[in-house]
Design a protein around this motif. Structure first.
Motif, PDB file in Angstrom:
ATOM      1  N   LYS A 323       0.833  -1.202   0.000  1.00  0.00           N
ATOM      2  CA  LYS A 323       0.000   0.000   0.000  1.00  0.00           C
ATOM      3  C   LYS A 323       0.863   1.245   0.000  1.00  0.00           C
ATOM      4  O   LYS A 323       2.031   1.238   0.402  1.00  0.00           O
ATOM      5  N   GLY A 324       0.276   2.336  -0.460  1.00  0.00           N
ATOM      6  CA  GLY A 324       0.932   3.627  -0.455  1.00  0.00           C
ATOM      7  C   GLY A 324      -0.100   4.733  -0.379  1.00  0.00           C
ATOM      8  O   GLY A 324      -1.239   4.564  -0.836  1.00  0.00           O
ATOM      9  N   SER A 325       0.253   5.864   0.219  1.00  0.00           N
ATOM     10  CA  SER A 325      -0.685   6.983   0.337  1.00  0.00           C
ATOM     11  C   SER A 325       0.077   8.295   0.418  1.00  0.00           C
ATOM     12  O   SER A 325       1.258   8.329   0.797  1.00  0.00           O
ATOM     13  N   ILE A 326      -0.604   9.375   0.056  1.00  0.00           N
ATOM     14  CA  ILE A 326      -0.049  10.718   0.183  1.00  0.00           C
ATOM     15  C   ILE A 326      -1.137  11.623   0.735  1.00  0.00           C
ATOM     16  O   ILE A 326      -2.306  11.530   0.315  1.00  0.00           O
ATOM     17  N   LYS A 327      -0.740  12.473   1.687  1.00  0.00           N
ATOM     18  CA  LYS A 327      -1.699  13.340   2.363  1.00  0.00           C
ATOM     19  C   LYS A 327      -1.094  14.735   2.484  1.00  0.00           C
ATOM     20  O   LYS A 327       0.013  14.894   3.005  1.00  0.00           O
ATOM     21  N   CYS A 328      -1.809  15.740   1.955  1.00  0.00           N
ATOM     22  CA  CYS A 328      -1.330  17.122   1.969  1.00  0.00           C
ATOM     23  C   CYS A 328      -2.378  18.005   2.633  1.00  0.00           C
ATOM     24  O   CYS A 328      -3.581  17.868   2.375  1.00  0.00           O
ATOM     25  N   GLY A 329      -1.896  18.924   3.480  1.00  0.00           N
ATOM     26  CA  GLY A 329      -2.827  19.823   4.146  1.00  0.00           C
ATOM     27  C   GLY A 329      -2.100  20.946   4.840  1.00  0.00           C
ATOM     28  O   GLY A 329      -0.897  21.174   4.633  1.00  0.00           O
ATOM     29  N   PHE A 330      -2.844  21.693   5.716  1.00  0.00           N
ATOM     30  CA  PHE A 330      -2.250  22.804   6.447  1.00  0.00           C
ATOM     31  C   PHE A 330      -1.156  22.326   7.398  1.00  0.00           C
ATOM     32  O   PHE A 330      -0.279  23.099   7.777  1.00  0.00           O
ATOM     33  N   PHE A 331      -1.205  21.067   7.793  1.00  0.00           N
ATOM     34  CA  PHE A 331      -0.213  20.517   8.721  1.00  0.00           C
ATOM     35  C   PHE A 331       1.082  20.127   8.018  1.00  0.00           C
ATOM     36  O   PHE A 331       2.091  19.846   8.663  1.00  0.00           O
ATOM     37  N   GLY A 332       1.082  20.074   6.685  1.00  0.00           N
ATOM     38  CA  GLY A 332       2.265  19.664   5.949  1.00  0.00           C
ATOM     39  C   GLY A 332       1.926  18.573   4.944  1.00  0.00           C
ATOM     40  O   GLY A 332       0.776  18.450   4.498  1.00  0.00           O
ATOM     41  N   THR A 333       2.916  17.797   4.598  1.00  0.00           N
ATOM     42  CA  THR A 333       2.750  16.710   3.629  1.00  0.00           C
ATOM     43  C   THR A 333       3.267  15.412   4.227  1.00  0.00           C
ATOM     44  O   THR A 333       4.331  15.393   4.859  1.00  0.00           O
ATOM     45  N   MET A 334       2.519  14.322   3.994  1.00  0.00           N
ATOM     46  CA  MET A 334       2.884  13.024   4.542  1.00  0.00           C
ATOM     47  C   MET A 334       2.775  11.967   3.450  1.00  0.00           C
ATOM     48  O   MET A 334       1.757  11.881   2.745  1.00  0.00           O
ATOM     49  N   VAL A 335       3.824  11.168   3.275  1.00  0.00           N
ATOM     50  CA  VAL A 335       3.843  10.049   2.337  1.00  0.00           C
ATOM     51  C   VAL A 335       4.050   8.769   3.133  1.00  0.00           C
ATOM     52  O   VAL A 335       4.959   8.702   3.980  1.00  0.00           O
ATOM     53  N   GLU A 336       3.225   7.765   2.879  1.00  0.00           N
ATOM     54  CA  GLU A 336       3.346   6.494   3.580  1.00  0.00           C
ATOM     55  C   GLU A 336       3.350   5.341   2.577  1.00  0.00           C
ATOM     56  O   GLU A 336       2.651   5.399   1.553  1.00  0.00           O
ATOM     57  N   TYR A 337       4.130   4.325   2.877  1.00  0.00           N
ATOM     58  CA  TYR A 337       4.138   3.106   2.071  1.00  0.00           C
ATOM     59  C   TYR A 337       4.442   1.928   2.993  1.00  0.00           C
ATOM     60  O   TYR A 337       5.130   2.075   4.015  1.00  0.00           O
ATOM     61  N   GLY A 338       3.913   0.769   2.640  1.00  0.00           N
ATOM     62  CA  GLY A 338       4.130  -0.387   3.502  1.00  0.00           C
ATOM     63  C   GLY A 338       3.522  -1.648   2.923  1.00  0.00           C
ATOM     64  O   GLY A 338       3.072  -1.683   1.764  1.00  0.00           O
ATOM     65  N   ALA A 339       3.512  -2.683   3.747  1.00  0.00           N
ATOM     66  CA  ALA A 339       3.002  -3.985   3.328  1.00  0.00           C
ATOM     67  C   ALA A 339       2.496  -4.736   4.542  1.00  0.00           C
ATOM     68  O   ALA A 339       2.867  -4.438   5.683  1.00  0.00           O
ATOM     69  N   GLU A 340       1.643  -5.714   4.289  1.00  0.00           N
ATOM     70  CA  GLU A 340       1.190  -6.607   5.361  1.00  0.00           C
ATOM     71  C   GLU A 340       1.009  -8.001   4.785  1.00  0.00           C
ATOM     72  O   GLU A 340       0.766  -8.179   3.593  1.00  0.00           O
ATOM     73  N   ARG A 341       1.150  -9.002   5.663  1.00  0.00           N
ATOM     74  CA  ARG A 341       1.092 -10.378   5.208  1.00  0.00           C
ATOM     75  C   ARG A 341       0.601 -11.278   6.330  1.00  0.00           C
ATOM     76  O   ARG A 341       0.922 -11.062   7.493  1.00  0.00           O
ATOM     77  N   LYS A 342      -0.157 -12.297   5.938  1.00  0.00           N
ATOM     78  CA  LYS A 342      -0.643 -13.267   6.902  1.00  0.00           C
ATOM     79  C   LYS A 342       0.490 -14.233   7.241  1.00  0.00           C
ATOM     80  O   LYS A 342       1.078 -14.856   6.354  1.00  0.00           O
ATOM     81  N   ILE A 343       0.827 -14.347   8.539  1.00  0.00           N
ATOM     82  CA  ILE A 343       1.940 -15.204   8.936  1.00  0.00           C
ATOM     83  C   ILE A 343       1.468 -16.493   9.596  1.00  0.00           C
ATOM     84  O   ILE A 343       2.259 -17.420   9.777  1.00  0.00           O
ATOM     85  N   SER A 344       0.200 -16.559   9.969  1.00  0.00           N
ATOM     86  CA  SER A 344      -0.384 -17.794  10.485  1.00  0.00           C
ATOM     87  C   SER A 344      -1.883 -17.713  10.272  1.00  0.00           C
ATOM     88  O   SER A 344      -2.397 -16.744   9.705  1.00  0.00           O
ATOM     89  N   ARG A 345      -2.591 -18.721  10.743  1.00  0.00           N
ATOM     90  CA  ARG A 345      -4.025 -18.787  10.495  1.00  0.00           C
ATOM     91  C   ARG A 345      -4.771 -17.586  11.055  1.00  0.00           C
ATOM     92  O   ARG A 345      -5.711 -17.088  10.448  1.00  0.00           O
TER      93      ARG A 345
END
Length: 559
Positions: A323-345
């Motif tokens: 996943k990835g996202s970008i967020k811009c506003g009066f507080f500044g700019t934020m970019v996020e990226y990452g991943a998730e995975r099932k490791i057990s049941r």
């Protein structure tokens, strides 16, 4: 196949596999299969007392399977409840005279009632533990020009905040539910907690209402109300209002949300919030089998922003997502990226890197275990340092690969082995019975098989030379594992008719003369046969349909 009413155990006797017919088999197909097996198992065809006794037992089993599947009402009951449903004395659940459609409808009603009873016994606990870590000293160390600075000291990593919350649901009736929740928070040495009680009532199929009462030392007493309502089949609305009592007076708040299905996979939301932080927000969310997309725009006090995010879902057994996202506003700019995975049941592990101005660089680790969530936000630096971004990205990946190889995979393999051992122990008696039945079937088939082979050889037809069923070890990495197969040459030859062999899409362990020698493991059927004087070979999955002879099975004589 469904189970009996009060338990979810699967019957071991599969009547469809026993007769080697499709689940959609017609009455004519059932008759042909039944008559064919009667030619083998009828007691009058065997003179030897021991074979006669074995034939009688197997003939009764085949006759029972045919009686059930040839009767529309009994077949509907068997398809839904399994063999256990047929054993109910007097059929106390539904009337046997009902049509298959009525029986299925009655089952759905009973199933719904059973689920409601189970729901009333559940508390559905949910919890969150969040531990904030300040690791800025790793990248933003002060110049050690102070007198009291420890020369050559290690960087300091501190826990600067923690949050714990828990909630449980207590169904009071089929329409009323009580929800009790509480939380504790601390940050930089100060903190507090609160407790909330919500009473929810489902007023109709279209909506519900909720009353909430809360108390705590962080915000003071709270009284609120929430209402949900389906306005149309494609549109719903929620409204929430509350009064927060504090030393500064009473602070009211109102939130309303209007949502609408824009298409099959897309939702649109409009939100209005009035109170200490008033705002208007609109968002579009599109969720499909392979992706998740969000776009949001907010105008408010003190924050205005625009945000977009995208998530790709891999179609693998570990349910991997990036996943990835970008967020811009009066507080500044934020970019996020990452991943998730099932490791057990029941466990999902995720990592997200957050890079922004003026927030700096952070790493967020999250573990979902059943209904519990463990969250670890680690603040690395207040500046945009490439080294912090690099280590925040590579570090979790290397750590995950090491843990996956050294801990998770060995643990899951051990658990699988333990489950298989337990499953075999629980089914040992049934396996012994099935093995005895299979051996008896093979003995009873000998005379029929001899005649079939003579007929097939005279016409240069289909002759089964060798056939094995069970677990085959074909992967070089699994050479230490032992193959577990049984010889099914005779049973397969017995199923040959007019130089053809047809097996349906069903587990082959239910076929006459077969049994499951490796419960819980992946099985295959390997057949070596001769047709028109030419050698053929095929390897078929346990639940795959098989039709031979085929040109593609032919063994090239040059190899």
């Amino acid at each position: 196949m469904a189970s009996a009413l009060e338990d979810d155990e699967i019957d071991n006797d599969d009547y469809y596999s026993l007769l080697n017919v499709r689940r959609e088999a017609t009455q004519d197909e059932l008759k042909v299969a039944y008559r064919r097996l009667c030619m083998i198992y009828h007691p009058d065809k065997h003179r030897d007392p021991e074979l006669k006794q074995q034939a009688e037992q197997l003939f009764n089993l085949v006759h029972q399977a045919y009686e059930v599947l040839s009767d529309p009402q009994a077949r509907a009951i068997y398809d839904i409840y399994g063999k256990g449903g047929l054993d109910v004395e007097g059929w106390q659940v539904v009337e046997r005279k009902r049509t298959p459609a009525e029986i299925r409808e009655e089952y759905e009603r009973l199933h719904k009632e059973r689920e409601e009873r189970r729901l009333q016994q559940r508390t559905n606990p949910k919890g969150l533990i969040s531990v904030g870590v300040d690791a800025t000293d790793l990248f933003d160390r002060y110049d050690e020009d102070y007198e009291d600075a420890a020369v050559g000291g290690f960087p300091q990593v501190e826990i600067n905040k923690m949050h714990i919350s828990q909630s449980i649901e207590a169904p009071l009736t089929t329409t009323d539910t009580a929800i009790l929740s509480g939380s504790l928070s601390t940050q930089n040495g100060t903190g507090g907690g609160n407790i909330n009680l919500a009473l929810r009532r489902v007023t109709s199929a279209k909506g519900w209402g909720e009353l909430e009462f809360g108390a705590g030392d962080t915000h003071g007493p709270l009284v609120g109300m929430k209402v949900f309502r389906n306005l149309t089949p494609r549109c719903f609305a929620t409204a929430q209002c509350g009064l927060q009592f504090s030393s500064r007076g009473v602070r009211p708040g109102v939130t309303t949300v209007l949502a609408r299905h824009l298409d099959k996979n897309t939702m649109g939301y409009l939100q209005w919030r009035w109170g200490t932080q008033s705002s208007m927000n609109t968002s579009v969310v599109r969720d499909t089998k392979t992706s998740h997309f969000t776009f949001a725009l907010q105008l408010g006090i003190p924050h205005c922003f625009v945000m977009t995010s995208y998530q790709y879902k891999f179609q693998d057994e570990d349910q991997t997502k990036i996943k990835g996202s970008i967020k811009c506003g009066f507080f500044g700019t934020m970019v996020e990226y990452g991943a998730e995975r099932k490791i057990s049941r029941h466990s999902v592990l995720g990592a997200t890197v957050s890079v922004g101005v003026p927030h700096g660089v952070s790493l967020k680790l999250k573990l979902n275990r059943a209904s519990q969530t463990y969250f670890f936000p680690i603040h690395l630096t207040d500046q945009l340092l490439p080294s912090a971004v690099f280590y925040a990205t590579i570090g979790p990946l290397v750590f995950y690969l090491a843990i996956q190889r050294l801990v998770i995979k060995p643990y899951l393999h051990s658990q699988k082995e333990q489950d298989l051992v337990k499953q075999r122990e629980n089914s040992a008696t049934d396996i012994a019975r099935k093995r005895q039945e299979a051996e008896s079937s093979v003995q009873l088939m000998q005379e029929s098989v001899r005649r079939i082979i003579e007929t097939e050889e005279s016409r240069m037809g289909l002759v089964i030379l060798n056939a094995w069923y069970g677990k085959f070890v074909t992967d070089n990495s699994k050479k230490h594992e032992r193959a577990k197969v049984i010889d099914v040459t005779v049973p397969l030859q017995c199923l040959v008719k007019d130089s053809k062999l047809i097996l349906t899409e069903a587990p082959k362990s239910g076929l006459p003369g077969f049994y499951d020698a490796c419960v819980g493991e992946e099985k295959c059927l390997k057949v070596l046969y001769q047709f028109r004087g030419v050698m053929h070979q095929v390897l078929s999955g346990d639940t795959e349909s098989l039709r031979i002879p085929k040109q593609s099975h032919r063994i090239d004589s040059d190899t």
